[in-house]
Design a protein around this motif. Structure first.
Motif, PDB file in Angstrom:
ATOM      1  N   ASP A 409      17.526  -1.685  -8.401  1.00  0.00           N
ATOM      2  CA  ASP A 409      17.030  -1.480  -7.029  1.00  0.00           C
ATOM      3  C   ASP A 409      15.745  -0.632  -7.044  1.00  0.00           C
ATOM      4  O   ASP A 409      14.873  -0.786  -6.193  1.00  0.00           O
ATOM      5  N   GLU A 410      15.628   0.224  -8.068  1.00  0.00           N
ATOM      6  CA  GLU A 410      14.376   1.006  -8.173  1.00  0.00           C
ATOM      7  C   GLU A 410      13.215   0.082  -8.564  1.00  0.00           C
ATOM      8  O   GLU A 410      12.103   0.209  -8.052  1.00  0.00           O
ATOM      9  N   TRP A 411      13.495  -0.837  -9.495  1.00  0.00           N
ATOM     10  CA  TRP A 411      12.461  -1.816  -9.843  1.00  0.00           C
ATOM     11  C   TRP A 411      12.084  -2.640  -8.600  1.00  0.00           C
ATOM     12  O   TRP A 411      10.904  -2.887  -8.339  1.00  0.00           O
ATOM     13  N   GLU A 412      13.084  -3.033  -7.812  1.00  0.00           N
ATOM     14  CA  GLU A 412      12.801  -3.852  -6.632  1.00  0.00           C
ATOM     15  C   GLU A 412      11.892  -3.112  -5.651  1.00  0.00           C
ATOM     16  O   GLU A 412      10.991  -3.694  -5.056  1.00  0.00           O
ATOM     17  N   ARG A 413      12.120  -1.796  -5.526  1.00  0.00           N
ATOM     18  CA  ARG A 413      11.257  -1.019  -4.614  1.00  0.00           C
ATOM     19  C   ARG A 413       9.840  -0.895  -5.187  1.00  0.00           C
ATOM     20  O   ARG A 413       8.852  -1.000  -4.458  1.00  0.00           O
ATOM     21  N   LEU A 414       9.756  -0.691  -6.496  1.00  0.00           N
ATOM     22  CA  LEU A 414       8.431  -0.633  -7.138  1.00  0.00           C
ATOM     23  C   LEU A 414       7.715  -1.976  -6.973  1.00  0.00           C
ATOM     24  O   LEU A 414       6.522  -2.030  -6.643  1.00  0.00           O
ATOM     25  N   ASP A 415       8.453  -3.053  -7.176  1.00  0.00           N
ATOM     26  CA  ASP A 415       7.904  -4.409  -7.049  1.00  0.00           C
ATOM     27  C   ASP A 415       7.356  -4.615  -5.622  1.00  0.00           C
ATOM     28  O   ASP A 415       6.212  -5.064  -5.434  1.00  0.00           O
ATOM     29  N   ALA A 416       8.166  -4.234  -4.635  1.00  0.00           N
ATOM     30  CA  ALA A 416       7.748  -4.392  -3.228  1.00  0.00           C
ATOM     31  C   ALA A 416       6.519  -3.521  -2.946  1.00  0.00           C
ATOM     32  O   ALA A 416       5.590  -3.930  -2.231  1.00  0.00           O
ATOM     33  N   HIS A 417       6.519  -2.326  -3.524  1.00  0.00           N
ATOM     34  CA  HIS A 417       5.394  -1.405  -3.341  1.00  0.00           C
ATOM     35  C   HIS A 417       4.108  -2.017  -3.905  1.00  0.00           C
ATOM     36  O   HIS A 417       3.053  -1.994  -3.251  1.00  0.00           O
ATOM     37  N   GLU A 418       4.188  -2.595  -5.101  1.00  0.00           N
ATOM     38  CA  GLU A 418       2.998  -3.220  -5.711  1.00  0.00           C
ATOM     39  C   GLU A 418       2.502  -4.382  -4.851  1.00  0.00           C
ATOM     40  O   GLU A 418       1.295  -4.578  -4.682  1.00  0.00           O
ATOM     41  N   GLU A 425      -5.069  -5.610   0.385  1.00  0.00           N
ATOM     42  CA  GLU A 425      -6.408  -6.043  -0.068  1.00  0.00           C
ATOM     43  C   GLU A 425      -6.498  -7.552  -0.222  1.00  0.00           C
ATOM     44  O   GLU A 425      -7.384  -8.065  -0.911  1.00  0.00           O
ATOM     45  N   GLY A 426      -5.547  -8.269   0.370  1.00  0.00           N
ATOM     46  CA  GLY A 426      -5.557  -9.730   0.294  1.00  0.00           C
ATOM     47  C   GLY A 426      -5.256 -10.253  -1.097  1.00  0.00           C
ATOM     48  O   GLY A 426      -5.673 -11.346  -1.463  1.00  0.00           O
ATOM     49  N   ARG A 427      -4.515  -9.454  -1.881  1.00  0.00           N
ATOM     50  CA  ARG A 427      -4.141  -9.887  -3.230  1.00  0.00           C
ATOM     51  C   ARG A 427      -2.625  -9.980  -3.319  1.00  0.00           C
ATOM     52  O   ARG A 427      -1.909  -9.392  -2.526  1.00  0.00           O
ATOM     53  N   GLU A 428      -2.165 -10.722  -4.331  1.00  0.00           N
ATOM     54  CA  GLU A 428      -0.718 -10.920  -4.508  1.00  0.00           C
ATOM     55  C   GLU A 428      -0.015  -9.591  -4.818  1.00  0.00           C
ATOM     56  O   GLU A 428       1.059  -9.297  -4.312  1.00  0.00           O
ATOM     57  N   ARG A 429      -0.662  -8.769  -5.634  1.00  0.00           N
ATOM     58  CA  ARG A 429      -0.053  -7.531  -6.112  1.00  0.00           C
ATOM     59  C   ARG A 429      -1.147  -6.653  -6.709  1.00  0.00           C
ATOM     60  O   ARG A 429      -2.160  -7.156  -7.190  1.00  0.00           O
ATOM     61  N   ILE A 430      -0.952  -5.346  -6.667  1.00  0.00           N
ATOM     62  CA  ILE A 430      -1.777  -4.453  -7.491  1.00  0.00           C
ATOM     63  C   ILE A 430      -0.803  -3.608  -8.307  1.00  0.00           C
ATOM     64  O   ILE A 430       0.096  -2.962  -7.742  1.00  0.00           O
ATOM     65  N   LYS A 431      -0.993  -3.634  -9.609  1.00  0.00           N
ATOM     66  CA  LYS A 431      -0.030  -2.948 -10.476  1.00  0.00           C
ATOM     67  C   LYS A 431      -0.141  -1.437 -10.399  1.00  0.00           C
ATOM     68  O   LYS A 431      -1.241  -0.890 -10.337  1.00  0.00           O
ATOM     69  N   VAL A 432       1.026  -0.788 -10.433  1.00  0.00           N
ATOM     70  CA  VAL A 432       1.077   0.666 -10.617  1.00  0.00           C
ATOM     71  C   VAL A 432       1.144   0.882 -12.124  1.00  0.00           C
ATOM     72  O   VAL A 432       1.921   0.215 -12.806  1.00  0.00           O
ATOM     73  N   VAL A 433       0.330   1.811 -12.647  1.00  0.00           N
ATOM     74  CA  VAL A 433       0.216   1.903 -14.105  1.00  0.00           C
ATOM     75  C   VAL A 433       1.046   3.032 -14.710  1.00  0.00           C
ATOM     76  O   VAL A 433       1.807   2.800 -15.647  1.00  0.00           O
ATOM     77  N   SER A 434       0.924   4.249 -14.201  1.00  0.00           N
ATOM     78  CA  SER A 434       1.560   5.347 -14.937  1.00  0.00           C
ATOM     79  C   SER A 434       3.077   5.290 -14.759  1.00  0.00           C
ATOM     80  O   SER A 434       3.593   4.890 -13.720  1.00  0.00           O
ATOM     81  N   ARG A 435       3.770   5.681 -15.814  1.00  0.00           N
ATOM     82  CA  ARG A 435       5.237   5.661 -15.796  1.00  0.00           C
ATOM     83  C   ARG A 435       5.777   6.538 -14.665  1.00  0.00           C
ATOM     84  O   ARG A 435       6.698   6.146 -13.943  1.00  0.00           O
ATOM     85  N   GLU A 436       5.163   7.724 -14.495  1.00  0.00           N
ATOM     86  CA  GLU A 436       5.628   8.639 -13.444  1.00  0.00           C
ATOM     87  C   GLU A 436       5.472   7.982 -12.076  1.00  0.00           C
ATOM     88  O   GLU A 436       6.369   8.046 -11.232  1.00  0.00           O
ATOM     89  N   ASP A 437       4.311   7.342 -11.844  1.00  0.00           N
ATOM     90  CA  ASP A 437       4.083   6.700 -10.544  1.00  0.00           C
ATOM     91  C   ASP A 437       5.023   5.510 -10.348  1.00  0.00           C
ATOM     92  O   ASP A 437       5.472   5.237  -9.228  1.00  0.00           O
ATOM     93  N   MET A 438       5.311   4.801 -11.443  1.00  0.00           N
ATOM     94  CA  MET A 438       6.235   3.661 -11.337  1.00  0.00           C
ATOM     95  C   MET A 438       7.613   4.160 -10.896  1.00  0.00           C
ATOM     96  O   MET A 438       8.235   3.609  -9.990  1.00  0.00           O
ATOM     97  N   ILE A 439       8.057   5.236 -11.557  1.00  0.00           N
ATOM     98  CA  ILE A 439       9.390   5.760 -11.243  1.00  0.00           C
ATOM     99  C   ILE A 439       9.416   6.316  -9.818  1.00  0.00           C
ATOM    100  O   ILE A 439      10.343   6.054  -9.045  1.00  0.00           O
TER     101      ILE A 439
END
Ligand SMILES: Cc1cc2nc3c(=O)[nH]c(=O)nc-3n(C[C@H](O)[C@H](O)[C@H](O)COP(=O)(O)OP(=O)(O)OC[C@H]3O[C@@H](n4cnc5c(N)ncnc54)[C@H](O)[C@@H]3O)c2cc1C
Ligand SMILES: NC(=O)c1ccc[n+]([C@@H]2O[C@H](COP(=O)([O-])OP(=O)(O)OC[C@H]3O[C@@H](n4cnc5c(N)ncnc54)[C@H](OP(=O)(O)O)[C@@H]3O)[C@@H](O)[C@H]2O)c1
Length: 453
Positions: A409-418, A425-439
């Motif tokens: 469920d944490e991955w799902e929230r990160l996925d939705a956030h990306e 910005e009219g893009r499919e996704r923008i990746k979050v890079v740092s591990r801390e920010d991902m968590i």
């Protein structure tokens, strides 16, 4: 069939397909899929190039598997650091290793360690926003060599040659866009040590090389040699013929005057990276066919004026703590997916994907790999001693030891956030890079997530 609990180490396609097959074939099997990262999907997320969104769509099918009732994703747990085989064995009936590959196969030529000489895998990890690599990449060379003629070499050449703004529709994070924007590359030279019928490019990816309006693909007839083995390869495989046809088209095409060029050089093997501390050139040897598809040097050498070298000569898997490893092939020795240690199967240990087979093949190929491995596991099940503990006890142990594990469920929230970051910005996704920010994004409440998106 007795209930069975299995741990899969590695949430790339191989691990996820193994979990899928197991839960489908065994009605009471439960599977925990562990990964060292807080995000699943392995090289689909951190290997497939950002300008290949269609291929990345496969995560939709992988997500459906991971969200299954009898599966759990457990992220941010590194096998070998946070968890051992003995611990896993105590709490699961069996363990399937699917840890893939992330490093570059070495290329043992003089000068390969000079400043400006890079492994393709490191560059890929940078542009795909892998959390464990530096955020900056030096792109100050105007002329660059890419060694190798596989699909990774194509990805690297394309990513180096294409202007940053053409990448702005993709999921690349801000640091990668900024890095590409500062890119000074004008000429990318790709070196294949063999001829047209022995390139390892996929036909579609090879054609795509010329799709950018800012890039000309340039080649001459030099090295356009097809030996008997090459003729046989063209007859035997349509894909080889398609690659040769595309080469012929590139050969005939007049350059358009585009600002960036990808030059293809055939029958040129790298022999030395030139320069003092930093790369100033590449020396290659002209090759000749031996008659069976292999090549050897002619003794004629050429020097190329390049300021950076990327070796794309294959990926390499890493050994895993407490498991046998064949350093020559970079794989875990196995028989039909059963890990073989000192000549005999290691109890309850299985292997699948690139760590089993070596770093070649497409995402789909990991399915047949997983099928064979799970068939072996199912055949052994009745004879495997039941574990003393349970998976939930293990998770409690890990948490007590300070392992900051993340769940689906944490991955799902990160996925939705990306995806929300991308949508803005009219893009499919923008990746979050740092591990801390991902968590942190995975743990944010819905209100917080909306505020940051
Ligand atoms: C640059 C690149 C681009 C590619 N592009 C395409 C493409 O466009 N189309 C295509 O079909 N194929 C493509 N491929 C091939 C495809 O990515 C592979 O076939 C596939 O990903 C292999 O799957 P795997 O699960 O074995 O390994 P991986 O995808 O590498 O997954 C392994 C997983 O294990 C995890 N892991 C590793 N070590 C540990 C540890 N110690 N503890 C816990 N977890 C661990 C990793 O984090 C990772 O998530 C590409 C490959 C590369 C290298
Ligand atoms: N879009 C996609 O579908 C996609 C994208 C990326 C990767 N992939 C897949 O991922 C897998 C890995 O790709 P890859 O490109 O890393 O590996 P690869 O397909 O095995 O290609 C490696 C290339 O490096 C060359 N090479 C190896 N050692 C060399 C040396 N010492 N000197 C010069 N050249 C050398 C090989 O030449 P020889 O043939 O002469 O050995 C080959 O051309 C492949 O199966 C690939 O199809 C797919």
């Amino acid at each position: 069939m007795r209930p069975v609990k299995v741990a899969v180490i590695g949430a790339g396609p191989a691990g996820i397909y193994a979990a899928d097959i197991l839960t489908k074939e065994h009605e009471s099997a439960t599977v925990d899929v562990y990964d060292r990262l807080p995000a699943p999907y392995g090289l689909v997320r951190y290997g497939v190039a950002p300008d290949h969104p269609r291929i990345k769509e496969i995560v939709k099918a992988l997500r459906r598997v991971l969200s299954g009732d009898r599966l759990r994703f457990i992220g941010n747990v590194d096998f070998g650091t946070d968890i051992t085989f003995e611990q896993l064995r105590k709490h699961y009936d069996a363990v399937v290793f699917a840890t893939g590959a992330m490093a570059d196969r070495p290329l043992d030529i003089p000068g390969i360690d000079k400043k400006g000489s890079h492994g393709a895998a490191d560059f890929v990890s940078w542009y795909d926003g892998h959390p464990d690599v530096p955020r900056e990449w030096p792109l100050d060379a105007e002329s660059v060599a890419v060694i190798g003629a596989g699909n990774v070499a194509l990805d690297v050449a394309r990513m180096l040659a294409k202007p940053a703004d053409e990448q702005l529709t993709t999921e690349i994070p801000a640091n990668v866009y900024e890095g590409l924007k500062a890119n000074r590359v004008k000429d990318v030279h790709v070196f294949a040590r063999r001829g047209p019928a022995h390139l390892k490019f996929s036909p579609m990816e090879f054609r795509e090389l010329s799709h950018s309006p800012s890039v000309d693909v340039v080649m001459t007839e030099e090295g356009f040699e097809i030996d008997d083995a090459g003729q046989a390869a063209i007859q035997a495989a349509k894909s080889t013929k398609l690659v040769v046809d595309t080469l012929l088209k590139y050969l005939e095409k007049e350059p358009t005057g585009a600002p960036h060029r990808i030059h293809l050089h055939l029958m040129q093997a790298p022999v030395e990276v030139l320069g003092d501390e930093s790369v100033t050139g590449l020396r290659t040897e002209v090759m000749q066919y031996n008659g069976d598809g292999t090549v050897s040097g002619t003794g004629e050498f050429k020097e190329w004026d390049v300021q950076a070298v990327y070796r794309a000569v294959g990926y390499l898997s890493s050994p895993l703590e407490g498991l046998p490893f064949d350093h020559a092939t970079g794989t875990i020795p196995h028989e039909a997916g059963r890990v073989i240690e000192d000549g005999a199967p290691k109890e309850a240990a299985y292997v699948t994907g690139w760590i089993k087979r070596g770093p070649v093949g497409l995402i789909g190929h990991t399915k047949s790999d997983a099928k064979e491995t799970i068939e072996s596991l199912m055949a052994d099940l009745e004879a495997l001693p039941a574990p003393a503990g349970s998976p939930d006890e293990l998770l409690a142990e890990l948490r007590a030891a300070g392992v900051d594990l993340t769940l689906f469920d944490e991955w799902e929230r990160l996925d939705a956030h990306e995806m929300a970051l991308g949508e803005a910005e009219g893009r499919e996704r923008i990746k979050v890079v740092s591990r801390e920010d991902m968590i942190a994004a995975g743990r944010a409440t819905a209100a917080e997530a909306a505020a940051t998106a």
